[in-house]
Design an enzyme around this catalytic site. Structure first.
Site, PDB file in Angstrom:
ATOM      1  N   TYR A   1      -9.884  12.311  -0.648  1.00 37.19           N
ATOM      2  CA  TYR A   1     -10.144  11.241   0.321  1.00 37.19           C
ATOM      3  C   TYR A   1      -9.395  10.016  -0.162  1.00 37.19           C
ATOM      4  CZ  TYR A   1     -12.678   7.483   2.678  1.00 37.19           C
ATOM      5  OH  TYR A   1     -12.989   6.384   3.428  1.00 37.19           O
TER       6      TYR A   1
ATOM      7  N   GLU B   1      -7.693   5.490   6.982  1.00 29.52           N
ATOM      8  CA  GLU B   1      -8.391   6.504   6.185  1.00 29.52           C
ATOM      9  C   GLU B   1      -7.763   7.886   6.361  1.00 29.52           C
ATOM     10  OE1 GLU B   1     -12.984   6.870   6.174  1.00 29.52           O
ATOM     11  OE2 GLU B   1     -12.285   8.526   7.400  1.00 29.52           O
TER      12      GLU B   1
END
Ligand code: GDP
Ligand code: MN
Length: 392
Positions: free
Chosen positions: A105, A193
């Site tokens: 991530y 993101e």
């Protein structure tokens, strides 16, 4: 404003980030054609992904693999029209499926408190990051980009080591992290993101690739980015928000039952505070802006009344450039046109306030009260809301 994955990926590509090729399809036939081309070009499988502005599409069944054109068509038929958390899928993204070795991530987010861009990373990518953050906060690594110089190479390297990425991918990672920061700055984003940022096995060896992308743009900056504004997906927005934006009103719906119509954001917040202090609950934040004309007032009234929780309306106008009489005319007009009758308390001071008072009095509306001071107006609005809630 949130961007769909296929738009977000376009912004990442514009900054040179490694995003696998993809197509967008609105029908199963289009998805089949795109899949067929990737499979013929050598892809073992294709991935078909619902394009909706909510997370957790994978868990909801909105991300599926297909090994043939037929299967791609079947899968696309299943996903198109599917309901994911209240949103109907209108489009799918089709791409050669990645052979994933590991999922990370990585995100840049605006840290308003620190007034810096925060880089966040985790080796536990792929799954819902909110769960990781809640259960194992230590596994999320954070560092602030330099406020003037941006994200520096050594900072990106520090993040790579913190995530346990081998030296094999260090250079790629630094480029990607800096690319995320660049995407953020270039587009005035609040959030960029990538989840998962994956190590993908390719014929050319293992590579880091951005397999998913989520970008949120600062609404106030959209005027500077007409190309990004054009990516807006109105179908997925609350109709109330769409209407408010078209009318140039800042409107935020809240849980209470007193509708507020105010000019100026500061005055709107003060009005809400005073309502709360008097024991009431505001139903919305609404700034009709400076110099509001009667048509804008009518539009604002319609927005307030569309909320069935509203039991009373408080109008608080400080006449400066906005003229009191103009607002009063708008109010009277809106009262005549409205389908639902709700008690209203009006306080207009400043430019042409006397004329405003006369217009409101002449309207002869029994449910319309005027107040001379803000405290009085708030008190009456709270009382009216209680009374009409009891009556209902
Ligand atoms: P999200 O659930 O809305 O975040 O959608 P993602 O695009 O992140 O997909 C969810 C999961 O599907 C990922 O974490 C991957 O495990 C898997 N996935 C997505 N794209 C591919 C792909 O190209 N190949 C494979 N094998 N899995 C994928
Ligand atoms: Mn994801």
């Amino acid at each position: 404003m949130k961007l769909q994955e296929y738009h977000a990926k376009r912004l990442l590509l514009a900054q040179g980030l490694p995003v696998p090729e993809y197509s967008v399809a609105a029908t199963a036939d289009e998805a089949r054609t795109a899949a067929d081309a990737y499979l013929k070009a050598g892809a073992g499988k294709v991935v078909i992904k619902a394009q909706v502005l909510v997370g957790g599409r994978g868990k909801a069944g909105g991300v599926k693999l297909a090994g043939s054109a037929d299967e791609a068509q079947t899968v696309a038929t299943q996903i198109l029209g599917m309901d994911i958390k209240g949103t109907t899928v209108q489009r799918v993204l089709v791409a050669p499926a990645a052979d994933i070795a590991a999922e990370y991530y990585l995100a840049c987010v605006l840290d308003r408190a620190a007034r810096k861009v925060l880089l966040m990373g985790s080796a536990e990518g792929g799954v819902e990051i909110e769960v990781v953050a809640a259960e194992r906060p230590d596994s999320i690594k954070q560092l602030h980009a330099h406020p003037l110089l941006g994200l520096l190479d050594h900072q990106a390297r520090r993040m790579a080591y913190a995530l346990g990425l081998g030296t094999n991918h260090l250079k790629e990672f630094v480029t990607i992290a800096k690319g995320l920061y660049a995407t953020m700055i270039a587009n005035d984003a609040d959030l960029v993101e990538i989840n998962p940022l994956a190590i993908v096995n390719t014929p050319a060896g293992a590579q880091l690739q951005c397999l998913d992308a989520k970008i949120t743009i600062d609404d106030s900056a959209l005027e500077r980015h007409p190309d990004v504004e054009a990516m807006r997906d109105i179908a997925e927005e609350d109709p109330v928000d769409v209407q408010a934006r078209e009318q140039g009103l800042s409107f935020i719906r809240l849980d209470g039952n007193i509708g507020c119509m105010v000019n100026g954001a500061g005055l709107a917040m003060t009005t809400m505070d005073l309502i709360k202090r008097a024991g009431g609950e505001p139903a919305n934040f609404l700034d009709i802006g400076g110099g509001a004309k009667h048509d804008k007032v009518a539009a604002a009234m319609a927005l307030i009344l569309a909320d069935m929780n509203v039991k009373a309306i408080l109008v608080n106008i400080f006449g400066g450039i906005a003229r009191g009489d103009e607002v009063a005319h708008g109010l009277v007009e809106a009262r005549r046109a409205q389908s639902r009758h709700v008690p209203m308390v009006v306080r207009i001071v400043g430019t042409n306030s006397e004329e405003a008072a006369r217009i409101l009095a002449e309207a002869g509306d029994p449910d319309l009260q005027t107040a001379a001071t803000l405290d009085e107006a708030v008190e009456r609005a709270v009382a009216a809301a209680i009374q009409s809630a009891v009556a209902a």
